[in-house]
Each structure stands twice: as structure tokens, then as C-alpha cells.
Design an enzyme around this catalytic site. Structure first.
Site, PDB file in Angstrom:
ATOM      1  N   GLU A 149       0.829  -1.280  -0.010  1.00  0.00           N
ATOM      2  CA  GLU A 149      -0.266   0.074  -0.009  1.00  0.00           C
ATOM      3  C   GLU A 149       0.842   1.202  -0.083  1.00  0.00           C
ATOM      4  O   GLU A 149       1.748   1.287   0.880  1.00  0.00           O
ATOM      5  CB  GLU A 149      -0.932   0.042   1.328  1.00  0.00           C
ATOM      6  CG  GLU A 149      -1.702   1.401   1.615  1.00  0.00           C
ATOM      7  CD  GLU A 149      -2.624   1.683   0.294  1.00  0.00           C
ATOM      8  OE1 GLU A 149      -2.800   2.716   0.042  1.00  0.00           O
ATOM      9  OE2 GLU A 149      -3.441   0.708  -0.117  1.00  0.00           O
TER      10      GLU A 149
ATOM     11  N   THR B 234      -6.202   2.353  -5.544  1.00  0.00           N
ATOM     12  CA  THR B 234      -5.725   0.965  -5.049  1.00  0.00           C
ATOM     13  C   THR B 234      -6.448   0.079  -6.149  1.00  0.00           C
ATOM     14  O   THR B 234      -6.052  -0.884  -6.779  1.00  0.00           O
ATOM     15  CB  THR B 234      -6.164   0.646  -3.601  1.00  0.00           C
ATOM     16  OG1 THR B 234      -5.088   1.535  -3.038  1.00  0.00           O
ATOM     17  CG2 THR B 234      -5.891  -0.808  -3.433  1.00  0.00           C
TER      18      THR B 234
ATOM     19  N   HIS C 268      -0.581   3.335   5.086  1.00  0.00           N
ATOM     20  CA  HIS C 268      -1.342   4.210   4.402  1.00  0.00           C
ATOM     21  C   HIS C 268      -2.005   5.719   4.898  1.00  0.00           C
ATOM     22  O   HIS C 268      -1.856   5.769   6.105  1.00  0.00           O
ATOM     23  CB  HIS C 268      -3.054   3.618   4.155  1.00  0.00           C
ATOM     24  CG  HIS C 268      -4.071   4.337   3.565  1.00  0.00           C
ATOM     25  ND1 HIS C 268      -4.678   5.396   3.665  1.00  0.00           N
ATOM     26  CD2 HIS C 268      -4.506   3.818   2.192  1.00  0.00           C
ATOM     27  CE1 HIS C 268      -5.380   5.574   2.713  1.00  0.00           C
ATOM     28  NE2 HIS C 268      -5.373   4.680   1.623  1.00  0.00           N
TER      29      HIS C 268
ATOM     30  N   ASP D 189       1.504  -0.316  -5.118  1.00  0.00           N
ATOM     31  CA  ASP D 189       0.185   0.241  -5.839  1.00  0.00           C
ATOM     32  C   ASP D 189       0.152   1.532  -6.416  1.00  0.00           C
ATOM     33  O   ASP D 189      -0.186   1.723  -7.615  1.00  0.00           O
ATOM     34  CB  ASP D 189      -1.178  -0.265  -5.108  1.00  0.00           C
ATOM     35  CG  ASP D 189      -1.164   0.604  -3.924  1.00  0.00           C
ATOM     36  OD1 ASP D 189      -0.232   1.406  -3.585  1.00  0.00           O
ATOM     37  OD2 ASP D 189      -2.436   0.797  -3.192  1.00  0.00           O
ATOM     38  N   HIS D 190       0.460   2.596  -5.697  1.00  0.00           N
ATOM     39  CA  HIS D 190       0.536   3.953  -6.060  1.00  0.00           C
ATOM     40  C   HIS D 190       1.267   4.906  -5.197  1.00  0.00           C
ATOM     41  O   HIS D 190       1.912   4.208  -4.307  1.00  0.00           O
ATOM     42  CB  HIS D 190      -1.105   4.231  -6.226  1.00  0.00           C
ATOM     43  CG  HIS D 190      -1.715   4.254  -4.927  1.00  0.00           C
ATOM     44  ND1 HIS D 190      -1.355   4.944  -3.774  1.00  0.00           N
ATOM     45  CD2 HIS D 190      -2.541   3.413  -4.467  1.00  0.00           C
ATOM     46  CE1 HIS D 190      -2.275   4.606  -2.862  1.00  0.00           C
ATOM     47  NE2 HIS D 190      -3.055   3.726  -3.384  1.00  0.00           N
TER      48      HIS D 190
END
Length: 709
Positions: free
Chosen positions: A258, A302, A419, A480-481
Site C-alpha cells: 500500500e 488501489t 496508508h 500500488d500507487h
């Protein structure tokens, strides 16, 4: 009392009575039957206010019927219909923890899969309160206790009532946007719209959205698919023969990092590595790593990354493909391909609510056989953050499920602790790790949660090595990003050895790198590749490593190991990056200098071709998904997924039933271990592991991409 009775005998009084009663019923549903994840006084105020606006407007429509014989049946009809809509959502939510879409109401989707036969079992005693007021009012009207008012409401006054309803909705929407920006433009979860705007608004929103989608899909033709197929065939990259099939037959374990960016790899803070274990993997002899690998997500973040990974197609220009189209789209994704081509069992492990990003529906359309969401884990007390089960506990507490899956399996772990806003309980922090002091708490805390994630993965790998599962698997790890947004990159600049004053759009683009590594124990030929690629390239690369050709499928990515791989990496906003140049908003930067490039005519022509490629690739991907063109395509040996075949309840029991089925030799880890559990082979230093599961201070799990970064 008499004054109140006289007021109710007027049309305005009767209207007011029905509005108040329905408002109270809706609040009763919010606090009794729905779990909307409300936190903070402001969200509670919005929740209490939101039923009034749409109810006021809808019921005001009755005022346009001047005769009493029309007014009263119309307003009662509106009240009954609105109550029915609310109650059907209550029943539906009890079964699916979700809200009814237009598709479900027309019987096209999930309703037919289970609700019709279990409606009676889903009723509760308190349901009488949803209908009691209507029954009482109808009786009072029949007994003439409530009298009909023959005096008509003028059109101007009726319009005034409708206008008040619209103004109230405007206020509601403004408050909602303050608390949850891009609420309608970037749909995360249906519960968000209900929480902020109410059931009626959600239904209206879904109706408009569904109609738009239906219009596009009705106009879709097979030649449009052929255009897409021609493009993907033209750009197909054949496998590298030295890499093809080197992981054939192995389990596939995907670890979804994440918000994890590439700059964290090999990064030291105050002389200490932020991610020492991931660094050792990244540089290891059995790991095939990429240092010019970019995320390509849009507003779906996500969920876009998952879509890119699973299908080798892009997310949408606005919103989330999973949330917008995922319930009804035809996919030819990794779980179904691997199951049909090589007998893989597929599962997702994720310690958050199943409905977020519409995963509970999309995973079925992708062909995932198991989905172990938050309901499968103990998330009480301090075991979870606001975004789900902490990572160390996710890996540890998934073993009892993983060990019962038939091998080979395709298993995906979605982590959440790293996150935004990167908060971590003090007991979970490594006292020996000291983070940065940039003055930006998000940047400083980012390194702390990334360090925790690194420890989580090390514990999981220790288990894989102890059980020998590592040698039977290929472990793919990817980010993911982005984690740090462009607006915060200037605070990060000093950590990366740059001046905030010199930071440019070029630097922002370069920071969109995320890690990608394929860990294949026992191969011994791993290295760091400098090939440029993006998340859309993962699926064909993985399939070829497993010895499965991707040529027959429509995929926009190409094998990263192939000599024919196209190194033009498209971003969702149509910017792009190549090994030589970076295009941001039409400005071309030289990658070596980081400055605006001075281009020859030949270079300009080449970059124009690159831009044309990016535009065509994204346009065709959007056409494929928005028009659901894959329903027209039937590649050899592929059977379209039927979501009705999948049920995510009782996952462990279903897996164990396969283990014990007569006449079938079980290939699960549990069976291969002599029917001995491997749960105790897993060691974690997570302090929450020994905390009481009855802790009354239960953390409410919200939605992981719920920030406006």
C-alpha cells in the site's frame, strides 16, 4: 393537541407529518441496520440531516396535484414507495452488506443469486417500525380522523416547496463535499454516498450512471472490439525464451504494498535502512527487480492498481472502474486464466470491509474463488487501524486459510498499514528506528509505517522459508500507487537530496516509480532490470514466467522481459515517460538533465508517435471497459466467468471440505504437512497478537483510499 390535529388536517401539515416520519425511519435504519462508518460530530450531523433534503423535495411533488382525490393518494404513494425502497435496502444490506443498485432492482445481478429465497429469514422483529406509521395513517384516514383538505396549494407555493428541497440538497451536498471531496466524481463505496447524501440520492445517482453505461453498451458493436484486438495484436511482445516458464507450476503469492514508492528501496534515514528486508530481497540472487517501474492509476487508486494487475487494462479517466463498472463487466483476468489454464485456486486476503471498491462483486467477476475480508479476522481493539487489520496480523492470521487452499494457488495479500495519514500505535513502532524531521508529519510518519510494513513481510517470508513454501512459489511484490502526493513532495525533497525551490513537475513524474520484484527461490539469476514499464505490463509478464502464453488474450501491457517490450509508459492523464524523455502536460523533459528538452525535428516526430500511442492505448482501453466489449470476445479455451458460482461466506469450511473429499488427493499445505497445522510455524512480534479479542474499545474500520490525496 387540537392545534396539531388541525395542522395535520391541512395539506402542508400532512406533508410535514409524512416528511418527519420518513426522516425518523431513515435515521432508525442508519443507526440500527446499516453500518456506515460514521466518525466525528460533523459526519453525524450530515447523516442526521441528509434524509430531509430529498424527502422534502420528493414529497413536495404531490402539491402539484390540486384536487384532494389526487393529492392524498399521490403523497401516500410516494411515502409507501420511498419506505419500500428503504426497506428493500435494509433487507439487501443484511444479506450482502451493500446497497441495491438499479441493476439489482431489475433482477440482473445479485438479487437472483440468493436474496429471493432468504428474504423471510432476513427479517427482524423491529422491521415493524418501518411500516407501522403507514398502517396507522391509512387507518386514521379511513376512519376520517385525518381529514382531507379540499383547499389546493397554488403552483407558486408548490414550486417554493420544491425549491426549498433543492436548496436543502445543495446545503447537504456542500457539507458532504467538505467532509468527503470528490464524493460523486470518485466513487469509493456505495455506503459513502448513502452516508453523506441518503438512499434516495444514491438511487438517483445510480440510475443516471446506469443509464449512461447502458446507452454506451447498447451502442457497442463487435467491430469496436476488433479495433482493440488489432491494436493489442500489433503490440504483442513474445516471451523471452530464457525466462518463459521458469516458475511453471509454482504457487503465486502477490504482496500488494500500500502507497509504497520506489525511493523507499535502499533508502537510509539517520544511517538506518527504512526497509532492510525488502532491500535484501530487491538485491537478492533469486529476485528479478525493476527500478523504472511506474504506477499508472487514476482516481481509482488501489482499485485501479488491482485492475491493471489482474486484467492488463487501464482504469477509467474518472472514478473507479471497480466501483463504476465492476459489478457487471466481463473480465478475462488472472484468477480465471490461471484456473482454466493450469488449475490454480485463487484467494484474496484483505483485512478491510468487503464492499470497499466493490471488491465483493468485482472479485467474483474476475473469478476469485475465495475472498477473506475483515469478517474473517479479529479486528477488535488495537488490532486494526481505521483502514483495516494491521499488516503483521493480516499475514499471521491468514495462515489458517492459506494452508487449506489447494495448490497451486494464486493468493493476493492487500496490506493497509502504510496508508495515509501514516499513523501507527506507539507499541508497533520500532524504538531503534528514528525517522526524518521535515516538519511535515505525513512525510515523517511515512517512513515509520513503511518500516513496519517491511517487518511484516519479513515475518511472512520467515514462515514461507520455515515451511518450504518459498521454494514452491513465485512471490511478486509491487507498490500500488504513490504515498506522498505532489503537494507534499517539496517537503520530501530534502530527504532525497534536492532543494524544494528546485523541485519541478519532472521530479513529480519521476517519483511515480513503485517497486516491482519477482522472487523465485532457487533460480539464482536474479538482478535489477532498468527496463521502463508500468502496472499494465504485470499480467503478461507473470503469465510468461508461469509458462502460459498471453497472446490469445486482449492485454494492453507487454512482457517486461521481452526484447520487443514497448518502453513508453502511459499515465492515466495521458502524460508519459520513456527511457529518454518525460512528457508532463505537453512539456518534454530530458531524463538525464531533468530540464526541458531541446528537440530536433526527428525527435519531435518520434515523441509525437509516442503520444499518439499513449492516446490510442488509453482510448481503446476505455472503450473496451466502458462498452464491455470483452463480452464479444471468446479466446480459445477461455470460459466466461459466472459470478453466481462464487460465494465468499464460510471460506475456511469450504476449503476444508475439498481437503477431505473422498477420491481426491488434497494438495493443500495442511494435507502435505501430514494434516498438521502450520499456524504455529508463524512467528510475529505484533504486540496485539496476545491482546484480548473482547476489547470493548473496538476500532471502526473505514475505507482505505478515503483521503483526498
Amino acid at each position: 393537541m387540537k392545534k396539531l390535529s388541525k395542522f395535520v388536517d391541512t395539506r402542508i401539515g400532512f406533508f410535514t407529518l409524512l416528511v418527519i416520519l420518513f426522516w425518523l425511519k431513515t435515521l432508525f435504519a442508519y443507526f440500527t441496520d446499516f453500518k456506515l462508518g460514521v466518525t466525528g460530530i460533523f459526519q453525524y450531523l450530515i447523516l442526521i440531516f441528509n434524509p430531509l433534503a430529498t424527502t422534502f423535495f420528493i414529497y413536495s411533488l404531490a402539491f402539484y396535484f390540486k384536487r384532494s382525490r389526487f393529492f392524498y393518494p399521490v403523497i401516500m404513494g410516494l411515502d409507501i414507495a420511498n419506505t419500500l425502497l428503504l426497506y428493500l435496502n435494509v433487507i439487501y444490506y443484511r444479506e450482502f452488506t451493500d446497497f441495491m443498485t438499479i441493476a439489482t432492482m431489475t433482477g440482473y445481478s445479485k438479487v437472483n443469486q440468493g436474496l429471493s429465497g432468504s428474504s423471510l429469514a432476513l427479517t427482524n422483529f423491529h422491521d415493524v417500525f418501518y411500516w407501522l406509521d403507514i398502517v396507522v395513517i391509512l387507518i386514521l384516514m379511513l376512519c376520517k380522523v385525518i381529514k382531507f383538505d379540499p383547499r389546493a396549494i397554488g403552483t407558486r407555493l408548490a414550486f417554493a416547496f420544491s425549491s426549498v428541497g433543492l436548496v436543502l440538497f445543495g446545503v447537504n451536498l456542500s457539507f458532504a463535499e467538505m467532509s468527503r471531496p470528490q464524493l460523486l466524481g470518485r466513487t469509493f463505496d456505495r455506503s459513502y454516498i448513502v452516508k453523506y447524501l441518503g438512499i434516495d440520492t444514491f438511487t438517483g445517482y445510480d440510475l443516471v450512471k446506469s443509464q449512461h453505461i447502458n446507452n454506451m453498451r447498447q451502442s457497442a458493436t463487435k467491430p469496436e472490439l476488433l479495433k482493440v484486438k488489432k491494436f493489442t495484436d500489433k503490440h504483442y511482445a513474445p516471451a523471452n525464451p530464457q525466462m518463459y516458464g521458469i516458475a511453471k507450476g509454482r504457487n503465486v503469492i502477490i504482496i500488494h504494498l500500500e502507497s509504497f514508492q520506489q525511493f523507499l528501496i535502499n533508502k537510509k534515514i539517520n544511517g538506518q535502512e527504512v526497509t532492510p528486508f525488502l532491500n535484501s530481497l530487491y538485491n537478492g540472487k533469486d529476485t528479478y527487480s525493476f527500478d523504472n517501474f511506474f504506477h499508472q492509476v487514476g482516481q481509482g487508486k488501489t482499485s485501479d492498481a488491482e485492475n491493471l494487475l489482474e486484467t492488463s487494462t487501464f482504469g477509467l479517466p474518472q472514478g473507479s472502474l471497480f466501483a463504476t463498472l465492476g459489478s457487471d463487466n466481463t473480465f478475462q483476468g488472472a484468477p480465471a486464466i490461471l484456473n482454466q489454464r493450469a488449475g490454480y485456486t485463487s484467494a484474496v486476503f484483505h483485512g478491510n470491509v468487503a464492499s470497499f471498491w466493490n471488491r465483493n462483486n468485482v472479485y467474483k467477476n474476475l473469478g476469485y474463488q475465495y475472498f477473506f475480508d475483515a469478517s474473517y479476522y479479529d479486528t477488535s481493539g488495537d488490532k486494526a487501524t481505521g483502514y483495516g487489520l494491521k499488516d503483521k496480523l493480516l499475514f499471521k492470521n491468514s495462515i489458517k486459510y492459506l494452508q487449506s487452499l489447494q495448490q497451486p494457488f494464486y493468493a493476493k495479500y492487500i496490506t493497509v498499514t502504510n496508508h495515509f495519514p501514516y499513523t501507527l500505535d506507539d507499541e508497533d513502532k520500532d524504538p531503534n528506528f528514528q525517522t526524518t524531521n521535515t516538519g511535515d508529519s505525513n512525510v515523517d510518519n511515512y517512513f515509520v509505517t513503511a518500516h513496519y510494513l517491511d517487518q511484516s513481510i519479513q515475518e511472512f517470508f520467515n514462515y514461507l522459508q520455515k515451511t518450504g513454501l518459498d521454494k514452491k512459489s513465485i512471490i511478486m511484490i509491487y507498490g500500488d500507487h504513490y504515498g506522498i502526493s505532489n503537494s507534499e513532495n517539496t517537503s520530501l525533497a530534502s530527504v532525497l537530496g534536492k532543494s524544494a525551490d528546485d523541485w519541478t513537475d519532472f521530479d513529480n513524474a519521476q517519483l511515480q516509480r513503485v517497486p516491482l520484484m519477482f522472487v523465485i527461490p532457487g533460480t539464482g539469476h536474479g538482478k535489477v532490470y532498468h527496463t521502463y514499464g508500468g502496472e499494465v505490463d504485470v499480467l503478461p509478464t507473470l503469465l510468461h514466467l508461469l509458462g502460459i502464453s498471453s497472446k490469445r488474450y486482449i492485454q494492453f501491457g507487454t512482457d517486461l522481459f521481452s526484447s520487443k517490450h514497448n518502453q513508453v509508459v502511459a499515465f492515466r492523464n495521458r502524460d508519459f515517460v520513456t527511457p529518454t524523455y518525460t512528457s508532463v502536460g505537453g512539456t518534454i523533459y530530458n531524463n538525464k538533465t531533468g530540464k526541458e528538452a531541446k528537440l530536433t525535428k526527428k525527435q519531435q516526430e518520434k515523441l509525437k508517435k509516442d503520444q499518439d500511442f499513449v492516446n490510442e492505448e488509453l482510448t481503446l482501453s476505455d472503450s473496451l471497459n466502458e462498452k464491455n466489449l470483452l463480452r464479444f470476445y471468446h479466446p480459445k479455451g477461455f470460459k466466461n466467468v459466472n459470478p453466481a458460482d462464487y460465494n465468499y461466506s464460510n471460506g475456511l469450511k469450504r476449503a476444508q471440505q475439498i481437503e477431505k473429499k473422498k477420491g481426491i488427493k488434497s494438495t493443500s499445505i495442511y494435507s502435505e504437512n501430514g494434516d498438521r497445522s502450520t499456524v504455529d510455524d508463524y512467528s510475529t512480534d505484533a504486540p496485539e497478537q496476545n491482546h484480548s479479542s473482547t476489547d470493548s474499545n473496538r476500532i471502526k474500520i473505514t475505507n482505505p483510499d478515503a483521503n483526498n490525496k
